[in-house]
Enzyme design. Sequence first.
Site, PDB file in Angstrom:
ATOM      1  N   ASP A 189       0.852  -1.148  -0.032  1.00 32.62           N
ATOM      2  CA  ASP A 189       0.256  -0.010  -0.099  1.00 32.62           C
ATOM      3  C   ASP A 189       1.006   0.637   0.097  1.00 32.62           C
ATOM      4  OD1 ASP A 189      -2.523   1.468   0.658  1.00 32.62           O
ATOM      5  OD2 ASP A 189      -1.499   1.898   2.462  1.00 32.62           O
ATOM      6  N   ASP A 247      -1.114  -0.717   6.004  1.00 29.85           N
ATOM      7  CA  ASP A 247      -1.003   0.075   7.145  1.00 29.85           C
ATOM      8  C   ASP A 247      -2.748   0.871   7.834  1.00 29.85           C
ATOM      9  OD1 ASP A 247      -1.551   2.204   5.189  1.00 29.85           O
ATOM     10  OD2 ASP A 247      -1.905   3.385   6.545  1.00 29.85           O
ATOM     11  N   ASP A 301      -7.097  -1.295   4.589  1.00 29.98           N
ATOM     12  CA  ASP A 301      -6.573  -2.223   3.821  1.00 29.98           C
ATOM     13  C   ASP A 301      -6.631  -3.669   4.719  1.00 29.98           C
ATOM     14  OD1 ASP A 301      -5.337  -0.204   2.411  1.00 29.98           O
ATOM     15  OD2 ASP A 301      -3.145  -0.150   4.411  1.00 29.98           O
TER      16      ASP A 301
HETATM   17  P1  ADP Z   1      -3.845   4.981   0.178  1.00 31.80           P
HETATM   18  O1  ADP Z   1      -4.578   3.765  -1.186  1.00 31.80           O
HETATM   19  O2  ADP Z   1      -3.224   5.818  -0.259  1.00 31.80           O
HETATM   20  O3  ADP Z   1      -3.460   4.914   1.616  1.00 31.80           O
HETATM   21  P2  ADP Z   1      -6.219   5.718   1.062  1.00 31.80           P
HETATM   22  O4  ADP Z   1      -7.225   4.313  -0.082  1.00 31.80           O
HETATM   23  O5  ADP Z   1      -6.981   5.656   2.477  1.00 31.80           O
HETATM   24  O6  ADP Z   1      -5.182   5.866   0.408  1.00 31.80           O
HETATM   25  O7  ADP Z   1      -7.109   7.051   0.416  1.00 31.80           O
HETATM   26  C1  ADP Z   1      -7.470   7.236  -1.042  1.00 31.80           C
HETATM   27  C2  ADP Z   1      -7.478   9.116  -1.534  1.00 31.80           C
HETATM   28  O8  ADP Z   1      -8.604   8.929  -0.907  1.00 31.80           O
HETATM   29  C3  ADP Z   1      -6.745   9.982  -0.439  1.00 31.80           C
HETATM   30  O9  ADP Z   1      -5.267   9.644  -1.308  1.00 31.80           O
HETATM   31  C4  ADP Z   1      -7.844  10.816  -0.021  1.00 31.80           C
HETATM   32  O10 ADP Z   1      -7.930  11.790  -1.396  1.00 31.80           O
HETATM   33  C5  ADP Z   1      -9.114  10.420   0.450  1.00 31.80           C
HETATM   34  N1  ADP Z   1      -9.395  10.565   1.363  1.00 31.80           N
HETATM   35  C6  ADP Z   1      -9.414   9.038   2.133  1.00 31.80           C
HETATM   36  N2  ADP Z   1      -9.990   9.534   3.419  1.00 31.80           N
HETATM   37  C7  ADP Z   1      -9.928  10.984   3.183  1.00 31.80           C
HETATM   38  C8  ADP Z   1      -9.869  11.674   4.434  1.00 31.80           C
HETATM   39  N3  ADP Z   1     -10.675  11.535   5.226  1.00 31.80           N
HETATM   40  N4  ADP Z   1     -10.047  13.044   4.186  1.00 31.80           N
HETATM   41  C9  ADP Z   1      -9.840  13.629   3.148  1.00 31.80           C
HETATM   42  N5  ADP Z   1      -9.692  12.513   2.219  1.00 31.80           N
HETATM   43  C10 ADP Z   1      -9.900  11.268   2.412  1.00 31.80           C
HETATM   44 MG    MG Z   2      -3.213   3.600   3.318  1.00 34.26          MG
END
Ligand code: ADP
Ligand code: MG
Length: 625
Positions: free
Chosen positions: A316, A506, A510
Amino acid sequence: MTLFGATTIVRVIVSGILLVIGIFSGFEYNVNLIVFLASYVIAGYPVFIRFLKAIWNRQPFDENFLMTVASIGAFAVGQAPEGIAILLFYQVGELFEDYAVDRSRRSISSLTDLLPESVNLLKDGEIVGSEPEKVMIDDLIVIRPGERVPLDGIITEGSSMIDTSSITGESVPRKATVGDTVLSGCISVNGVLTVRVTSLYADSTASRIIDMIENAYEAKSKSENFVTKFARYYTPLVVLGALLLAFLPPIILSEAFDIWIYRALTFLVISCPCALVISIPLAFFGGIGGASRLGILIKGGNYLDALSKVDTVVFDKTGTLTEGTFDVESIIPDDISEEELLRIAAHAEFHSNHPVAVSIKNTYSGEIDGSIVGSVEEIGGKGVKASVGGRNVLLGNESLMSAENIVFERPDIFGTVIYVGVDGVYRGCIVITDRIRHDSLQAVSMLKDAGIKNIAMLTGDIEIVGEHVGESIGIDDVYADLLPGDKISIVERLLSEGRSVAFVGDGINDSPSLARSDVGIAMGAMGSDAAIEAADIVIMDDMPSKVPIAIKISKKTRSIAFQNIVFALSVKVLFLALGALGHITLVEAVFADVGVAVIAILNSIRMLRISKYRSQLKDLELQKK
Ligand code: ADP
Ligand code: MG
């Protein structure tokens, strides 16, 4: 030390002393027999009980059968000390195994102890931190997305998906809303809940979770019990061999029966796989122990085994390969002041633990007033929907805006863009960037060195950011713009191609991927409760370079276990052949077994030597500065 361990040690010592007395005392035969019998029963009664239980369950052919029959045989042919020695030796092996299980169990339960440490207690409309032990029945508590439910209770406000896997083993989260019961130990995935507590900490499900994890560990360590599986084939084979040896030669050669019966019993005694019983768990214990000294927690020997077979590693991005602490690059308001945009954003993120949310809240310098934050919904991989001071705030990535029909402008700045909509109107965006972890580049090249050909990165972030990170650290296979469900689909596709997949992650989003892959590896410091719960291996200080190190340790462990098996078995076969032909006395056979065990133990202890890895990690640490 468990009670089992302590009593076993006492039994081994007492029985050993009696054995020595019996051998050297020169008592008359009958007295000596009593001493030997006492020593025998003290050393062997757990084995006899298991032997009887196995017969009762109609599955008699295990290592206990061999021990019992062979030791009785030793008495029958007048070789009582050897019969006792076999049992004693076997118990020492079990002590080692018990110690290994005990140690890893302790490291796991200390991990779960870390989890429900504090409660968000709701007092006069304000949230105050408290300890779970101090909360009374009918108190109101608030559970934020990704947090573990600290106490059993009934939802009075809000709704959320609840991950109950640690209680029920059911991996699909279920929806819970006002009036539903939530159990401590479950994880609230995406909504904010207010819960009326229905049981004190001591009576709540939380304390049972630790037991459950321990049981899971035991169940797993049983399934990995190579020796038991091996004994199921080996025992009948050896017994058959002994029977043939006792009756065939005398009939064919028309010799006296007693010589051959004696040889058959000797054969049975020699067949006991004591060295084998000790050497295999010890190799895995060494591997788990060595890894834990490097801050890599492995929840069981079977995961170490699975890790050694991994050919594909999927990372991730956010919080795993990057630090997950974003710097705010710029704030671009649209028909609103910069200060007001940030104030709204920080309030909308009030309940969120997502790295993006934490960074935005840290950037906002003013006071965050929780009482103006109404219903909140966190949309995994997209953002949040929240009511702030009575206004509907939408905060997140492009796909969230599109889904809610908000027309936005994409800024021409590199970084992750968080868009803000208020009451259906676009109000600007916040551009944030994340730092790549200092050892991510090395982690990838070390993985390639370790023979892992397929390395991929998954992210919910936008394409350009994903590509940039991938390029900087040498991962070609980058999948961006993913929702949590897409991540599992990719993992499942890799699995269906017959690959052996390790997933390293993390976040809250996930945990399904962590559970679905062959080996789930979680970042322990950054990771959410859910991720640590779902993972098989936890890296306590979040260094991705520990993934290749764990893989190297697993491969080495496997080869050491294999060396031990081959060595112990070949010596065993040789001695069985010599024994069948009458060229070996029992004393010699027992000594050979001790010799094999000592060599196998020394071989396994090599796994605890980790200075090579430690200096490698120190180099990486220095580069950081
Ligand atoms: P990653 O796969 O990189 O760990 P996530 O799947 O957790 O990222 O989130 C993907 C995208 O969704 C983030 O890059 C962000 O743009 C948006 N996002 C997710 N959760 C939030 C939040 N609580 N506030 C703002 N944006 C969020
Ligand atoms: Mg993540």
